[in-house]
Design a protein around this motif. Structure first.
Motif, mmCIF file in Angstrom:
data_model
loop_
_atom_site.group_PDB
_atom_site.id
_atom_site.type_symbol
_atom_site.label_atom_id
_atom_site.label_comp_id
_atom_site.label_asym_id
_atom_site.label_seq_id
_atom_site.Cartn_x
_atom_site.Cartn_y
_atom_site.Cartn_z
ATOM 1 N N LEU A 36 62.337 70.441 11.841
ATOM 2 C CA LEU A 36 60.985 69.905 11.860
ATOM 3 C C LEU A 36 60.181 70.519 10.719
ATOM 4 O O LEU A 36 60.501 71.606 10.234
ATOM 5 C CB LEU A 36 60.298 70.223 13.188
ATOM 6 C CG LEU A 36 60.727 69.439 14.432
ATOM 7 C CD1 LEU A 36 59.810 69.780 15.591
ATOM 8 C CD2 LEU A 36 60.702 67.941 14.184
ATOM 9 N N PRO A 37 59.118 69.847 10.287
ATOM 10 C CA PRO A 37 58.296 70.418 9.219
ATOM 11 C C PRO A 37 57.552 71.661 9.703
ATOM 12 O O PRO A 37 57.237 71.795 10.887
ATOM 13 C CB PRO A 37 57.314 69.287 8.900
ATOM 14 C CG PRO A 37 57.231 68.492 10.163
ATOM 15 C CD PRO A 37 58.608 68.547 10.744
ATOM 16 N N VAL A 38 57.294 72.570 8.784
ATOM 17 C CA VAL A 38 56.459 73.738 9.101
ATOM 18 C C VAL A 38 55.158 73.697 8.320
ATOM 19 O O VAL A 38 54.301 74.562 8.488
ATOM 20 C CB VAL A 38 57.209 75.057 8.795
ATOM 21 C CG1 VAL A 38 58.385 75.220 9.736
ATOM 22 C CG2 VAL A 38 57.673 75.105 7.339
ATOM 23 N N ASP A 39 55.009 72.683 7.485
ATOM 24 C CA ASP A 39 53.805 72.500 6.685
ATOM 25 C C ASP A 39 53.010 71.336 7.271
ATOM 26 O O ASP A 39 53.475 70.192 7.261
ATOM 27 C CB ASP A 39 54.213 72.193 5.237
ATOM 28 C CG ASP A 39 53.020 71.985 4.323
ATOM 29 O OD1 ASP A 39 51.878 71.940 4.825
ATOM 30 O OD2 ASP A 39 53.228 71.845 3.098
ATOM 31 N N PRO A 40 51.815 71.593 7.828
ATOM 32 C CA PRO A 40 51.062 70.516 8.459
ATOM 33 C C PRO A 40 50.556 69.439 7.508
ATOM 34 O O PRO A 40 50.011 68.428 7.957
ATOM 35 C CB PRO A 40 49.885 71.257 9.117
ATOM 36 C CG PRO A 40 49.763 72.539 8.385
ATOM 37 C CD PRO A 40 51.148 72.900 7.955
ATOM 38 N N GLY A 48 51.557 70.694 12.932
ATOM 39 C CA GLY A 48 50.531 69.670 12.840
ATOM 40 C C GLY A 48 50.985 68.314 13.323
ATOM 41 O O GLY A 48 50.423 67.287 12.930
ATOM 42 N N VAL A 49 52.017 68.279 14.185
ATOM 43 C CA VAL A 49 52.553 67.017 14.682
ATOM 44 C C VAL A 49 52.037 66.770 16.101
ATOM 45 O O VAL A 49 52.225 67.608 16.980
ATOM 46 C CB VAL A 49 54.097 67.031 14.698
ATOM 47 C CG1 VAL A 49 54.643 65.702 15.200
ATOM 48 C CG2 VAL A 49 54.641 67.319 13.302
ATOM 49 N N GLY A 88 45.852 71.396 17.369
ATOM 50 C CA GLY A 88 44.906 72.489 17.153
ATOM 51 C C GLY A 88 44.278 72.932 18.450
ATOM 52 O O GLY A 88 44.625 72.470 19.527
ATOM 53 N N LEU A 89 43.332 73.855 18.364
ATOM 54 C CA LEU A 89 42.692 74.401 19.560
ATOM 55 C C LEU A 89 41.970 73.296 20.319
ATOM 56 O O LEU A 89 41.290 72.445 19.730
ATOM 57 C CB LEU A 89 41.703 75.505 19.167
ATOM 58 C CG LEU A 89 42.330 76.765 18.572
ATOM 59 C CD1 LEU A 89 41.224 77.735 18.149
ATOM 60 C CD2 LEU A 89 43.258 77.430 19.574
#
Length: 378
Positions: free
Chosen positions: A88-92, A137-138, A376-377
């Motif tokens: 999976l991506p780690v960069d949002p 960010g998914v 996100g939060l």
């Protein structure tokens, strides 16, 4: 691009399997979800996680994810042990999924718009995967990090319920260090608990589901064996008093105007098993009664408590709340499940079917809610 060019369909990564003892149940759930997703509306990327934690490409073939001759399915059955891994991506800033093989350049599998994580138990339902998806960010279906963790840990779940005024049954927690350092003292504490609340008691892993590792203890001579069985699934265990009454379940689903409760269901006594255990649920397909034969007042009360439990744990998307209707007429909450069993015979989809939401509509509603919710939060 012309105005009549169709918009691309959202791409759904269905992630299933995993390292927990509920691996097979997750595979069953994935098969049902894959079968129900509207392919005219969504593209699908099935990703299976093996029991040892490798992320693998999986076939889009629900029939291979079913129980056959009482044999449970696993990701390993359709994943080559020497094949590559899905990343999976780690960069949002992008949502590209890649496939990596040894000594080869990683291949792009394209971007995903939303993840439907149908993992049950630790390493998937407990906030760990949810945290990873937040970092990526998914968007994803279901509860966030905190509520997933709370929904998995029976001790802290009960503590939160108590703080919100929800009625819970008597319980006692045993941590691994306590048992290792002074097992005799722990036995004495449990004996005191039994003296106050009587046998039988249920000894459970504090962080497991699908009735894995649970023992009904009717004689204290069975206690050590029950603790050992629970600790095979989790070093922290919980001892619960047996509540006399009827087992009632209620589904909660998030709508645009907030969470709503389904019609409740009843799990009748299982005569062929000591209690509603793993085999009764999934192998022998013991069936609940939907809707539960309750009075209108009882139905309204259990629905109110189910929504309160959903809100108390800050849940999102879906929850199954499990209760006892005690002999004195009180509802006592046993637990919530933030990613309940989603197979065709599972109680959560059956309760919503009876409430007017079909299985396919249920899947679509959860995906749409996730697509409309940012990470996100919260």
């Amino acid at each position: 691009m012309s105005s009549d060019t169709p918009s691309p369909k959202p791409r759904v990564a269905v992630i299933f399997g995993g390292r927990s003892s509920e691996h097979a149940i997750s595979v069953l759930t994935a098969g049902a979800v894959l079968d129900a997703i509207d392919r005219d509306k969504y593209e699908v990327l099935p990703i299976g996680i093996t029991s040892d934690g490798r992320w693998a490409l999986a076939p889009d073939d629900p029939e291979r994810m079913a129980i056959t001759d009482r044999r449970l399915p696993s990701v390993a059955e359709f994943s080559d042990a020497d094949a590559g891994s899905v990343l999976l991506p780690v960069d949002p800033s992008h949502r590209e999924v890649t496939y990596a093989e040894a000594a080869a350049v990683p291949k792009s599998l394209g971007e995903v718009d939303v993840v439907f994580p149908v993992l049950h138990g630790p390493y998937g339902e407990d906030g760990t995967l949810q945290g990873m998806l937040e970092l990526s960010g998914v968007p994803y279906v279901g509860a966030g990090v905190l509520s997933s963790a709370v929904g998995m840990d029976k001790e802290y779940m009960k503590r939160i319920f108590e703080s919100f005024g929800l009625p819970v049954g008597p319980y006692l927690v045993v941590r691994a260090r306590e048992w290792e350092r002074d097992a005799a003292s722990v036995r004495e504490r449990i004996m005191g608990f039994v003296a106050e609340h009587q046998l039988p008691v249920f000894v459970k892993p504090a962080r497991a589901g699908s009735s894995m590792g649970i023992s009904r203890v009717a004689d204290l001579a069975e206690l050590d064996e029950a603790i050992a069985e629970a600790q095979r699934h989790d070093p922290k265990i919980i001892v619960e008093s047996a509540l006399r009454g009827r087992e009632i379940e209620c589904g909660v689903l998030e709508f645009e105007d907030g969470p709503r409760a389904s019609v409740p269901a009843e799990i009748p006594p299982v005569t062929s098993h000591d209690f509603y255990d793993f085999e009764a649920k999934y192998i022998d397909s013991a069936s609940g009664v939907v809707p539960a034969p309750l009075t209108p007042e009882e139905t309204e009360e259990v629905q109110r408590l189910a929504v309160l439990a959903f809100e108390a744990a800050s849940c999102e998307g879906l929850v199954r709340a499990d209760f006892f209707l005690c002999d004195d007429g009180r509802f006592v909450i046993n637990e919530i499940n933030t990613m309940p069993g989603f197979t065709p015979i599972s109680m959560y989809p059956r309760m919503w079917q009876e409430s007017g939401v079909s299985y396919a509509e249920l899947v679509d509603r959860l995906l749409q809610a996730a697509l409309n919710r940012s990470t996100g939060l919260r």
